[in-house]
Enzyme design. Structure first.
Site, short mmCIF file in Angstrom:
data_model
loop_
_atom_site.label_atom_id
_atom_site.label_comp_id
_atom_site.label_asym_id
_atom_site.label_seq_id
_atom_site.Cartn_x
_atom_site.Cartn_y
_atom_site.Cartn_z
CG HIS A 1 -3.54 4.53 0.17
ND1 HIS A 1 -3.84 3.92 -0.88
CD2 HIS A 1 -2.06 4.71 -0.09
CE1 HIS A 1 -2.84 3.23 -1.78
NE2 HIS A 1 -1.65 3.96 -1.14
CB SER B 1 6.12 10.55 12.15
OG SER B 1 6.15 10.70 10.56
#
Ligand SMILES: *Cc1c(COP(=O)(O)O)cnc(C)c1O
Length: 385
Positions: A125, A327
């Site tokens: 991130h 996911s």
């Protein structure tokens, strides 16, 4: 309100309602960010009538008695169980979001190993580079594989050249774009190969940490897998309407930074001073409403099934869509800006993603698929494999 506060004038009231109505209309089509939008926490609205504050350490006393530390501890205890944390050596608090939890983990790591080096993959991130900069820690970026996972060969090579400095591993448990999970077994094998005993592993499980503990075959990512701290966002899978999160860390490490502060009658163990007292109640309310792990597991399984369906219909339409096991993130070739805007999809270079949280229906994915097929055709993009 008090006598000095006047009711809003008509124009202001109209603007306010226009904003709120717009949000409520827009939320079901908002499928590019990892936030569950099928929520309603309005039962908590009277909390807006008091200035509450969770300042200080949630596990001890605080002189600011308008706090929700007790519910905060219940929320933390739930995740302490779910993440197999050692009961006699764990500490945590409700943060302002995943970013603060990541900063907390790296702050502890730096206090323990001031000359350590943070290793993080290029799919990490964007906020982590800033955190490393603020904390002034040395760091090395590791290449990523095409699937978003850290390149373990590159990690091994970089650790080898800096063997004298303790490695601080920043592990992604679900990267932002592709929801890839870095393999802690492989990482620990590298540390073992060099006989490194001084190391720290922080897990960034911002989105996936909200549900991975409850799926049938989760990857090894929790305290059983050897992590020292973890950060999870509360406004992502759990859909808290105010950004928040959970940070857990080994207590023995937190004790190294704790200072007793007389003014607040508490230990100063958190990064922020004043802390939100409403978000712990929101998380507590969510855990009660979902009946703990049971409801979260059922909701996650529904989302996983919808995500699988989405990949299937997109592939059948000739779109190169894919997702990792467990996911909720569907990766697709980047469509035009018009489609990105219409569906609030988040792009990154040549890809974009859809995140299947609880408000994303099969029907929504069908309509999106139609838009994508048309869009790739018009813009002659490389949609097919
Ligand atoms: C969202 C996210 C973050 C940042 O979390 P915030 O709650 O937005 O502060 C960090 N890491 C990953 C992998 C994320 O998806």
């Amino acid at each position: 309100m008090n006598k000095y506060f006047k009711a809003l004038d008509d124009l202001s009231r109209e603007r306010l309602h226009h904003l709120i109505d717009g949000f409520l209309k827009k939320k079901t089509g908002f499928i590019g960010y990892p936030c569950s939008q099928d929520i309603d926490y309005s039962e908590l609205s009277n909390l807006l009538k008091v200035v509450s504050n969770n300042i200080g350490d949630p596990w001890g006393d605080s002189s600011f008695s308008l706090n929700t530390h007790e519910m905060e501890r219940e929320v933390l205890n739930f995740y302490i169980d779910a993440l197999n944390a050692p009961k006699d050596n764990i500490w945590g608090y409700v943060t302002s979001g995943g970013t603060e939890g990541n900063m907390y983990g790296l702050y502890l790591a730096r206090e323990i190993y001031p000359d350590g080096i943070v290793y993080f993959s290029e799919d990490t991130h964007y906020s982590v580079v800033k955190i490393i900069h603020i904390l002034g820690i040395n760091s090395m970026m590791i290449r990523s594989h095409e699937n978003g996972e850290m390149d373990y060969e590159d990690l091994k090579a970089k650790i080898e050249t800096h063997k004298d400095k303790p490695p601080i591993i920043f592990a992604n448990i679900g990267t932002t774009m592709k929801q890839a999970v870095d393999d802690l077994d492989k990482i620990k094998a590298i540390l073992g190969y060099f006989s490194i005993e001084d190391f720290y592993i922080h897990a960034d499980a911002a989105f996936a940490g909200g549900y991975l503990p409850f799926v049938d075959n989760p990857p090894a990512f929790d305290f059983n897998a050897g992590i020292h701290s973890i950060s999870i966002s509360g406004h992502k899978f759990l859909g808290a309407p105010i950004p928040c999160g959970i940070a857990l860390a080994l207590h023995s490490n937190v004790q190294k930074i704790a200072r007793s502060i007389e003014y607040i009658g508490s230990l100063d163990t958190t990064i922020l001073g004043s802390r939100n007292a409403i978000t712990p109640v929101i998380l507590w309310y969510a855990l009660k409403g979902y009946r703990g792990a049971e409801g979260i597991r059922a909701m996650a399984n529904d989302c996983l099934e919808t995500a699988e369906y989405g990949v299937k219909i997109m592939q059948q339409a000739g779109i190169h869509a894919w997702r990792h096991a467990n996911s909720l993130t569907i990766v697709i070739p980047r469509p035009s800006d018009a489609v990105l805007r219409k569906w609030a999809l988040a792009p990154n270079k040549d890809i974009a993603h859809i995140i299947v949280t609880n408000h994303v229906t099969k029907e929504t994915l069908e309509r999106l698929t139609d838009d994508l097929v048309e869009d790739y055709r018009i813009y002659n993009r490389q949609a097919a494999e």
